[in-house]
Design a protein around this motif. Sequence first.
Motif, short mmCIF file in Angstrom:
data_model
loop_
_atom_site.label_atom_id
_atom_site.label_comp_id
_atom_site.label_asym_id
_atom_site.label_seq_id
_atom_site.Cartn_x
_atom_site.Cartn_y
_atom_site.Cartn_z
N MET A 3 -5.82 14.09 2.55
CA MET A 3 -6.27 13.20 1.81
C MET A 3 -5.91 11.98 2.89
SD MET A 3 -5.18 13.75 -2.06
CE MET A 3 -6.81 14.15 -2.90
N TYR A 4 -6.91 11.09 2.97
CA TYR A 4 -6.53 10.15 3.69
C TYR A 4 -7.14 8.71 3.15
CZ TYR A 4 -5.77 13.51 7.27
OH TYR A 4 -5.28 14.92 7.72
N VAL A 5 -6.09 7.50 3.55
CA VAL A 5 -6.52 6.56 3.03
C VAL A 5 -6.65 5.31 4.36
CG1 VAL A 5 -5.94 4.59 1.35
CG2 VAL A 5 -5.52 6.95 0.78
N SER A 6 -7.61 4.43 4.36
CA SER A 6 -7.77 3.78 5.56
C SER A 6 -8.40 2.12 4.80
CB SER A 6 -8.58 4.33 6.61
OG SER A 6 -8.83 3.11 7.58
N LEU A 7 -7.83 1.20 5.29
CA LEU A 7 -8.51 -0.02 5.06
C LEU A 7 -9.88 0.03 5.45
CD1 LEU A 7 -5.72 -2.67 6.18
CD2 LEU A 7 -6.22 -1.82 3.86
N GLY A 49 -11.80 2.46 4.84
CA GLY A 49 -12.80 3.37 4.24
C GLY A 49 -13.17 2.72 2.93
N SER A 50 -13.79 3.75 2.13
CA SER A 50 -14.61 3.45 0.82
C SER A 50 -14.01 4.32 -0.22
CB SER A 50 -16.16 3.72 0.94
OG SER A 50 -16.74 3.72 -0.20
N ASP A 51 -13.91 4.08 -1.50
CA ASP A 51 -13.53 4.90 -2.49
C ASP A 51 -14.41 5.72 -3.01
OD1 ASP A 51 -10.76 3.92 -2.28
OD2 ASP A 51 -11.00 2.59 -4.37
N SER A 52 -15.76 5.63 -2.39
CA SER A 52 -16.53 6.55 -2.66
C SER A 52 -16.89 7.59 -1.68
CB SER A 52 -18.12 5.82 -2.93
OG SER A 52 -18.52 5.14 -1.60
N ARG A 107 -10.48 3.92 0.45
CA ARG A 107 -10.09 2.54 0.72
C ARG A 107 -8.78 2.12 0.36
NH1 ARG A 107 -8.01 -1.56 1.05
NH2 ARG A 107 -8.96 -3.47 1.55
N THR A 108 -8.54 3.03 -1.08
CA THR A 108 -7.23 2.50 -1.83
C THR A 108 -6.38 3.70 -1.90
OG1 THR A 108 -8.26 2.85 -3.86
CG2 THR A 108 -8.44 0.63 -3.04
N VAL A 109 -5.08 3.21 -2.14
CA VAL A 109 -4.10 4.50 -2.28
C VAL A 109 -4.23 4.83 -3.71
CG1 VAL A 109 -1.52 4.63 -2.47
CG2 VAL A 109 -2.56 3.41 -0.75
N GLY A 110 -4.60 3.99 -4.51
CA GLY A 110 -5.09 4.37 -5.98
C GLY A 110 -5.91 5.33 -6.28
N ARG A 111 -6.80 5.35 -5.37
CA ARG A 111 -8.20 6.37 -5.40
C ARG A 111 -7.42 7.64 -5.03
NH1 ARG A 111 -10.80 10.29 -5.98
NH2 ARG A 111 -12.93 10.54 -5.46
N ALA A 112 -6.47 7.86 -4.15
CA ALA A 112 -5.91 8.82 -3.80
C ALA A 112 -4.96 9.59 -4.80
CB ALA A 112 -5.10 8.54 -2.29
N PHE A 113 -4.16 8.59 -5.38
CA PHE A 113 -3.42 8.97 -6.39
C PHE A 113 -4.23 9.83 -7.58
CE2 PHE A 113 0.58 5.98 -5.74
CZ PHE A 113 0.89 6.59 -4.52
N ALA A 114 -5.48 9.06 -7.78
CA ALA A 114 -6.26 9.68 -8.90
C ALA A 114 -6.67 11.21 -8.53
CB ALA A 114 -7.34 8.84 -9.22
N SER A 115 -6.61 11.53 -7.43
CA SER A 115 -7.01 13.00 -6.96
C SER A 115 -6.01 13.74 -6.54
CB SER A 115 -8.18 12.67 -5.82
OG SER A 115 -9.16 11.80 -6.25
N VAL A 116 -4.84 13.46 -6.15
CA VAL A 116 -3.91 14.24 -5.65
C VAL A 116 -3.31 15.29 -6.33
CG1 VAL A 116 -1.92 12.65 -6.04
CG2 VAL A 116 -1.93 14.24 -3.88
#
Length: 124
Positions: A1-5, A7-10, A20-29
């Motif tokens: 899983m990757y997060v980048s400024l 990126g896009s949360d979609s 785009r956000t770390v929060g989006r990754a936390f919801a899926s990890v």
Amino acid sequence: MYVSLSGSDSAAGTLEAPWRTVGRAFASVAPGQIVYVRSGTYAEWLTLSRSGSVVAPITVASFPGERATITGRLKITGSYVRVSGLRLMHHSLTLPAMSYVPLGPIPPEVPTGTGPLLSKLLHS
């Protein structure tokens, strides 16, 4: 899983299409997965409530060779979570009421009180 400024949360959360956000990754990890955060400053109020396991911890880390900075809050309520190489600035760090084991020393070039690098394994 990757997060980048950039990126896009979609997006898919891959290296080629990061979130785009770390929060989006936390919801899926899930247990055993690694969330790589690319360099930059992420102004987020984060809660990681998911748990890994003793054989498959969740890891949140700066992308190799880069340094990601999180401002705001990082609250970890799950267990078996490893946080490595992230710089926390102007932050509130909340850890669960459990013990933790250091995975490595804080490099001497990082002054305490100015956003130390985290490298801990949290467990119940």
